[in-house]
Design a protein around this motif. Sequence first.
Motif, PDB file in Angstrom:
ATOM      1  N   LYS A 103      89.354 -36.092 -61.677  1.00 26.61           N
ATOM      2  CA  LYS A 103      89.896 -36.078 -60.285  1.00 26.61           C
ATOM      3  C   LYS A 103      90.867 -34.923 -60.360  1.00 26.61           C
ATOM      4  CE  LYS A 103      90.593 -39.577 -57.331  1.00 26.61           C
ATOM      5  NZ  LYS A 103      91.299 -40.650 -56.948  1.00 26.61           N
ATOM      6  N   LYS A 106      93.933 -32.880 -58.498  1.00 23.90           N
ATOM      7  CA  LYS A 106      94.777 -32.947 -57.390  1.00 23.90           C
ATOM      8  C   LYS A 106      95.546 -31.658 -57.378  1.00 23.90           C
ATOM      9  CE  LYS A 106      96.176 -36.860 -56.081  1.00 23.90           C
ATOM     10  NZ  LYS A 106      96.763 -38.076 -55.603  1.00 23.90           N
ATOM     11  N   GLU A 141      96.848 -33.854 -52.588  1.00 21.02           N
ATOM     12  CA  GLU A 141      95.463 -33.512 -52.040  1.00 21.02           C
ATOM     13  C   GLU A 141      94.588 -33.236 -53.201  1.00 21.02           C
ATOM     14  OE1 GLU A 141      93.222 -29.675 -49.881  1.00 21.02           O
ATOM     15  OE2 GLU A 141      95.499 -29.571 -50.314  1.00 21.02           O
ATOM     16  N   VAL A 142      93.545 -34.092 -52.843  1.00 16.45           N
ATOM     17  CA  VAL A 142      92.372 -33.844 -53.975  1.00 16.45           C
ATOM     18  C   VAL A 142      91.817 -32.628 -53.808  1.00 16.45           C
ATOM     19  CG1 VAL A 142      90.089 -35.100 -54.628  1.00 16.45           C
ATOM     20  CG2 VAL A 142      92.137 -36.725 -53.960  1.00 16.45           C
ATOM     21  N   THR A 179      86.532 -33.151 -57.390  1.00 13.43           N
ATOM     22  CA  THR A 179      85.989 -34.328 -58.333  1.00 13.43           C
ATOM     23  C   THR A 179      84.734 -33.988 -58.982  1.00 13.43           C
ATOM     24  OG1 THR A 179      84.597 -35.433 -56.567  1.00 13.43           O
ATOM     25  CG2 THR A 179      87.113 -35.872 -56.924  1.00 13.43           C
ATOM     26  N   THR A 194      96.184 -38.799 -67.533  1.00 13.22           N
ATOM     27  CA  THR A 194      96.510 -37.605 -66.468  1.00 13.22           C
ATOM     28  C   THR A 194      97.191 -36.321 -67.083  1.00 13.22           C
ATOM     29  OG1 THR A 194      96.461 -39.408 -64.692  1.00 13.22           O
ATOM     30  CG2 THR A 194      97.721 -37.239 -64.285  1.00 13.22           C
TER      31      THR A 194
END
Length: 207
Positions: free
Chosen positions: A146, A148, A152-153, A156, A199
């Motif tokens: 994912k 971002k 906001e994404v 994916t 992340t």
Amino acid sequence: MILTVIAAVVGVFVGIKELAASEEAPPSASGPAPTTPSHTVWPSSDAEDTRAPVERTPRSPDEETAAPDPTTEDPVSEEPVSEDPPPDDQEPETPQHTGPLTVRVKMNPGGKVGPNSWEAGSRPGANTEVYDATGRVDRGCYVQWKLKRGSEVVRTDTSSRCRPPSITLFNFENSLDEPGSYTLTADVTTDWHQTGSDTFAFEVVPD
């Protein structure tokens, strides 16, 4: 007259001879008289011992201490029973896929312009490093990606393995065309019901 005297003298001698013969003991008809049997004489226990005394060498105190007492039995010592070691040919147990996962997101250096910055429009790509008790995991390991920008994404993707042989797991394509603050998250699961996540935050700067 003379003859009478001679005859008288001869008679006296004959009488004396017969008298002497009658006084002697008659010889034994069965031979010599039996002799008295001899008896064995044993020494009395009270007799004084005439043997020479045996000289004994005195012992030192150390020898007296070291000499075992024949009347005392040695105690039986109970030694602990040691377990037999495993055979040399026994193979060690293979570690199982258990426990939490350690996940790291690794950005490729393509388009990198700073310690944590990439140029806008670059396509660096990203991969994962996943570890458990067995070491680094590849097959049976799956990644949910994912990307971002802010909250906001942007993009994916999924990967069917966690250790790329010669490919890039996550491709940005044109997702980094705009400058800003980005985060790329990799959520990992395995066939052994393990989970982990990481992340990576970075900046995209104008070219």
